[in-house]
Design a protein around this motif. Structure first.
Motif, mmCIF file in Angstrom:
data_model
loop_
_atom_site.group_PDB
_atom_site.id
_atom_site.type_symbol
_atom_site.label_atom_id
_atom_site.label_comp_id
_atom_site.label_asym_id
_atom_site.label_seq_id
_atom_site.Cartn_x
_atom_site.Cartn_y
_atom_site.Cartn_z
ATOM 1 N N LEU A 240 3.521 2.901 12.071
ATOM 2 C CA LEU A 240 4.385 1.715 12.064
ATOM 3 C C LEU A 240 4.157 0.852 10.829
ATOM 4 N N ALA A 241 2.937 0.914 10.289
ATOM 5 C CA ALA A 241 2.629 0.119 9.095
ATOM 6 C C ALA A 241 3.351 0.642 7.855
ATOM 7 N N ALA A 242 3.719 1.926 7.858
ATOM 8 C CA ALA A 242 4.355 2.537 6.683
ATOM 9 C C ALA A 242 5.639 1.806 6.280
ATOM 10 N N PRO A 243 6.612 1.631 7.180
ATOM 11 C CA PRO A 243 7.797 0.855 6.785
ATOM 12 C C PRO A 243 7.497 -0.618 6.587
ATOM 13 N N GLY A 244 6.412 -1.097 7.204
ATOM 14 C CA GLY A 244 6.025 -2.497 7.039
ATOM 15 C C GLY A 244 5.705 -2.838 5.600
ATOM 16 N N VAL A 245 5.204 -1.871 4.837
ATOM 17 C CA VAL A 245 4.900 -2.099 3.420
ATOM 18 C C VAL A 245 6.170 -2.482 2.666
ATOM 19 N N ALA A 246 7.267 -1.781 2.958
ATOM 20 C CA ALA A 246 8.541 -2.096 2.300
ATOM 21 C C ALA A 246 9.114 -3.411 2.799
ATOM 22 N N VAL A 247 8.947 -3.683 4.094
ATOM 23 C CA VAL A 247 9.488 -4.909 4.690
ATOM 24 C C VAL A 247 8.871 -6.154 4.056
ATOM 25 N N MET A 248 7.615 -6.061 3.623
ATOM 26 C CA MET A 248 6.971 -7.203 2.987
ATOM 27 C C MET A 248 7.782 -7.733 1.814
ATOM 28 N N PHE A 249 8.431 -6.823 1.077
ATOM 29 C CA PHE A 249 9.195 -7.224 -0.104
ATOM 30 C C PHE A 249 10.586 -7.754 0.255
ATOM 31 N N LEU A 250 10.974 -7.612 1.517
ATOM 32 C CA LEU A 250 12.263 -8.150 1.965
ATOM 33 C C LEU A 250 12.135 -9.587 2.451
ATOM 34 N N TYR A 251 10.976 -9.938 2.992
ATOM 35 C CA TYR A 251 10.828 -11.242 3.640
ATOM 36 C C TYR A 251 9.892 -12.198 2.918
ATOM 37 N N PHE A 252 9.188 -11.728 1.897
ATOM 38 C CA PHE A 252 8.255 -12.599 1.187
ATOM 39 C C PHE A 252 8.519 -12.554 -0.313
ATOM 40 N N GLN A 253 8.271 -13.683 -0.963
ATOM 41 C CA GLN A 253 8.374 -13.743 -2.413
ATOM 42 C C GLN A 253 7.131 -13.111 -3.036
ATOM 43 N N ARG A 254 7.300 -12.585 -4.243
ATOM 44 C CA ARG A 254 6.150 -12.070 -4.962
ATOM 45 C C ARG A 254 5.430 -13.221 -5.658
ATOM 46 N N PRO A 255 4.108 -13.235 -5.762
ATOM 47 C CA PRO A 255 3.182 -12.124 -5.501
ATOM 48 C C PRO A 255 2.704 -12.021 -4.058
ATOM 49 N N TYR A 256 3.187 -12.909 -3.151
ATOM 50 C CA TYR A 256 2.740 -12.823 -1.756
ATOM 51 C C TYR A 256 3.097 -11.483 -1.141
ATOM 52 N N ALA A 257 4.292 -10.975 -1.477
ATOM 53 C CA ALA A 257 4.704 -9.677 -0.954
ATOM 54 C C ALA A 257 3.752 -8.581 -1.419
ATOM 55 N N ASP A 258 3.313 -8.662 -2.677
ATOM 56 C CA ASP A 258 2.371 -7.664 -3.197
ATOM 57 C C ASP A 258 1.037 -7.732 -2.457
ATOM 58 N N TRP A 259 0.552 -8.967 -2.231
ATOM 59 C CA TRP A 259 -0.706 -9.138 -1.512
ATOM 60 C C TRP A 259 -0.611 -8.600 -0.092
ATOM 61 N N TYR A 260 0.458 -8.965 0.617
ATOM 62 C CA TYR A 260 0.610 -8.530 2.013
ATOM 63 C C TYR A 260 0.781 -7.019 2.105
ATOM 64 N N ALA A 261 1.566 -6.461 1.176
ATOM 65 C CA ALA A 261 1.756 -5.009 1.172
ATOM 66 C C ALA A 261 0.440 -4.298 0.884
ATOM 67 N N LEU A 262 -0.329 -4.837 -0.070
ATOM 68 C CA LEU A 262 -1.628 -4.245 -0.405
ATOM 69 C C LEU A 262 -2.574 -4.283 0.788
ATOM 70 N N LEU A 263 -2.674 -5.438 1.434
ATOM 71 C CA LEU A 263 -3.574 -5.575 2.590
ATOM 72 C C LEU A 263 -3.144 -4.663 3.734
ATOM 73 N N LEU A 264 -1.828 -4.590 3.982
ATOM 74 C CA LEU A 264 -1.325 -3.738 5.056
ATOM 75 C C LEU A 264 -1.591 -2.272 4.745
ATOM 76 N N PHE A 265 -1.355 -1.894 3.498
ATOM 77 C CA PHE A 265 -1.554 -0.495 3.120
ATOM 78 C C PHE A 265 -3.028 -0.106 3.197
ATOM 79 N N VAL A 266 -3.913 -0.940 2.665
ATOM 80 C CA VAL A 266 -5.343 -0.626 2.679
ATOM 81 C C VAL A 266 -5.869 -0.577 4.114
ATOM 82 N N THR A 267 -5.452 -1.529 4.942
ATOM 83 C CA THR A 267 -5.887 -1.534 6.343
ATOM 84 C C THR A 267 -5.440 -0.272 7.062
#
Length: 221
Positions: A15-42
């Motif tokens: 479920l986290a896999a599509p969540g990485v892409a969703v981060m860039f739909l709902y958050f501005q960068r660089p927050y989207a990059d941080w959230y995607a990174l944390l989600l992916f690493v976790t």
């Protein structure tokens, strides 16, 4: 189907896999990059934990064996698509990413065709190293966006001449432009190098699976 703790971790990773892409739909960068990174690493860390727990607790199941490779492939493919978007179709990244995605589709097709005999394509240790290297490369590449947008944020209110002076060393760099610039460059090229190494392992393991499947692809005479 048994919903053990390892299986639930695998499902969360899927479920986290599509969540990485969703981060860039709902958050501005660089927050989207941080959230995607944390989600992916976790999610990547759970890849080790679910296998370890399944073996330690003797909770290896058919459901887990089915979900685990799907979750890994979904994570890698979706993350590569996201990075392709913000890298501007950089050919140094696009070529190894294409090799990796092609191999994943090819091997998945082989397994589907082989059906009951797909057990001949069991995941090898080299394939596990390939997946690990892919995930490390992607995590490093995600940090590139963080540094790039930190740099952009620090240029707000500056004109082009001021930015050029700071980057050329003619003005003092009080906001850390140079540090973020070089960090972004190091992260990008380190990630690209790791991705090329992962692509090489991807080709080797893909060829190994093809050779193992050839006896089952011959027509009966």
């Amino acid at each position: 189907m048994k919903w053990t703790v390892p299986n639930m971790l695998t499902l969360l990773r899927l479920l986290a896999a599509p969540g990485v892409a969703v981060m860039f739909l709902y958050f501005q960068r660089p927050y989207a990059d941080w959230y995607a990174l944390l989600l992916f690493v976790t999610a990547a860390v759970t890849d080790w934990f679910d296998g370890y727990l399944a073996r330690t607790w003797r909770q290896e199941t058919r459901l887990g064996a089915m979900l685990d490779p799907i979750a890994d492939k979904a994570m890698v493919v979706i993350a590569l698509m996201v990075i392709t978007g913000f890298s501007g179709m950089n050919p140094w990244f696009l070529l190894p990413a294409t090799v990796i995605m092609f191999r994943e589709v090819f091997v998945s097709g082989l397994r589907e065709f082989l059906g009951d005999t797909a057990g001949t394509l069991k995941v090898t240790k080299l394939a596990k190293w390939k997946t690990t290297l892919q995930m490390v490369a992607i995590a490093v590449l995600f940090t590139t966006g963080v540094f790039e947008h930190n740099m952009l944020d620090r240029t707000l209110g500056m004109d082009t001449g001021m930015v050029d002076d700071i980057m050329a060393g003619r003005r003092a760099d009080y906001v850390g432009l140079m540090w973020n610039y070089y960090a972004a460059m190091v992260a990008w090229w380190s990630g690209v190098l790791l991705l090329w190494l992962a692509a090489a392992l991807t080709l080797v393991t893909g060829w190994d699976y093809l050779m193992k499947s050839l006896p089952y692809l011959k027509d009966e005479t």
